[in-house]
Design an enzyme around this catalytic site. Sequence first.
Site, PDB file in Angstrom:
ATOM      1  CG  ASN A   1      -2.040  -1.046   1.059  1.00 50.68           C
ATOM      2  OD1 ASN A   1      -2.361  -1.481  -0.039  1.00 50.68           O
ATOM      3  ND2 ASN A   1      -2.611  -1.468   2.179  1.00 50.68           N
TER       4      ASN A   1
ATOM      5  NE  ARG B   1     -11.930  -1.284  -2.013  1.00 56.25           N
ATOM      6  CZ  ARG B   1     -10.720  -1.839  -2.058  1.00 56.25           C
ATOM      7  NH1 ARG B   1      -9.874  -1.649  -1.072  1.00 56.25           N
ATOM      8  NH2 ARG B   1     -10.359  -2.582  -3.082  1.00 56.25           N
TER       9      ARG B   1
ATOM     10  CB  CYS C   1     -10.584  -6.711  -2.897  1.00 57.16           C
ATOM     11  SG  CYS C   1      -9.011  -7.579  -2.882  1.00 57.16           S
TER      12      CYS C   1
END
Length: 420
Positions: free
Chosen positions: A23, A120, A115
């Site tokens: 990340n 999101r 995912c």
Amino acid sequence: MDSLLIKGGVPLHGEVKISGAKNAVLPIMAATLLTGEQCVIRRVPDLSDVGFMAKILSSLGAKVTVDGDTVTVRAGKLKPVGNYDLIRKMRGSICILGPLLGRQRHAKVSLPGGCVIGTRPIDLHLKGMRDLGTEITIESGYINAVAPRLRGGEVFLGGRAGPTVLGTANVMMAAVLADGITTIESAACEPEVVDLAVFLTNMGASISGAGSPTITIRGVKELKGAEHEVIPDRIEAATFAIAAAATNGEVTIKGSRPDHLGAVLDKLREAGVKIDRKENTLTVRRNGQLKPVDITTMPYSGFPTDAQAQMMVLMALTQGLSIITERIFESRFMHVSELARLGAEISIEGPSAILKGGSKLSGAPVMASDLRASAALVIAGMAASGSTQVNRIYHLDRGYEKIDDKLRQLGARVKRVQEK
């Protein structure tokens, strides 16, 4: 398509070295688009997501070379349009929007994938770009962003589930080359945001406050090339720590950043796990019978949503009642039904999973639904009796570098097999 065959019942023992943070590395790779000079990034994990990002940078005109865990990027003349088929496969690819706007004042980027763990939205990304003077339209699956004059401004990034990490990164990368001063309020405080700020500062950006809810960026005319070493992956370290406790083993985790793991280590200690810390090394083992704990996921420095599924496995093995509440993503309990196949007793009540722990887990075929669910199912398989086959582990390869090799080094009986 690969799967992982696990023969459980073997405690993990030995040492494992933590790789660079997924990340952190993705936005840092994207940030290399902000300069035409060479950038060198070290401790880059060998992940499918990293490979996708390298292809995306190449598709934009950058020259990307990989030598072991070192990635070198020179983004000379760039194209403003991202490859649709590449970008739509990975949510992290949205972070090329900010650098392209900052450098070229124009970007056309497809809506990203990733995912399936709930909505999101990228609305905060787009809001931040608009606050910097960008005109944005969405058409045919593309975000078309134009900013003839990118100017600093006040940007508020607080969302329903807290600050947005990638949104903070995106706005930072656009703002470093904007005119004037940008203030990001309700900025994400994650270590990965700080790592990006360090890289941008090495490139010549003027950033203060990274790691706090308020980040101030003074725009500069241009950025130069830089070298950088990515921080260790705190979620990988948390995963191995939980795996050690779940299998009743003892694992020494080397090259980690314990200061990035405060909430996870606190909950493990509360659960009865013994943790010895020496500089950047952690040794994790059980300290008698485990105790149930309640957990609520929160933005950093709270308990990370990316370690929720793994911790659920540990609580499923722990005698007593525990409650895990997910406050970041509304659909991040997709692993519950798969854990139930192994014998876990879990019920869902709204945003909470209620675990009646202590059941003996037994192996069964299970299906991975996302990256962290994959890791949880692997831990459960190692703690269960008999054999477990975790299918669709391409999710796992997105975020854990050679995890099957690392687990075998710790004594786990795991084998990668081709799905029929």
